[in-house]
Scaffold this motif. Structure first.
Motif: not given
Length: 156
Positions: A76-100
């Protein structure tokens, strides 16, 4: 190492992530559990949170290695370069999915266009904009995460 977003063939997200992990590339396919209804039964299945997208963590030099796996189409590209996702954003997704738990949100007078800060739940302290106000729910846009959140109104 950076996290990148990889576009996959439809319905291949789990297979691609599994095969990338097998060849030593860190791949993450966030999954949610949902109940699917067929004509004769209901079944609980795990489906990708993002259709046709997975996250991979690779060095810049090794980015083309993901194409060794069938089903990986492109980055996936953003402004002509491959889109980079921050580690904090990956952790937020993981934390959100762990919440029951389910979280109670009390709302008095949110209106379309209001800017708010969430006070509880997995997105605590995230700012959001009220996009839709309905009888049964609110639709919030979490700009920092680039996602939409549906909040059910609780009848008291």
């Amino acid at each position: 190492m950076n996290w990148y977003v990889v576009y996959t063939k439809p319905k291949w997200e789990k297979k691609v992530a599994e095969r990338l992990n097998e060849i030593g590339i860190t791949a993450y396919c966030p999954l949610i559990t949902k109940v699917s209804q067929w004509s004769d039964r209901k079944k609980t299945v795990e489906v990708p949170l993002f259709n046709s997208y997975i996250f991979v963590q690779v060095n810049e030099k090794e980015r083309n290695a993901i194409f060794e796996v069938t089903g990986a189409i492109r980055y996936l590209f953003w402004l002509g370069k491959p889109a980079i996702v921050k580690e904090a954003e990956i952790q937020t997704i993981q934390e959100w999915l762990c919440v029951q738990d389910t979280y109670e949100v009390s709302v008095d007078t949110w209106q379309k266009g209001d800017k708010i800060v969430l006070e509880s739940g997995p997105f605590v302290a995230q700012s959001a904009i009220v996009q839709e106000v309905n009888q049964n729910h609110y639709v919030l846009v979490l700009e920092s995460l680039g996602c939409i959140l549906k909040v059910e109104k609780k009848v008291v």
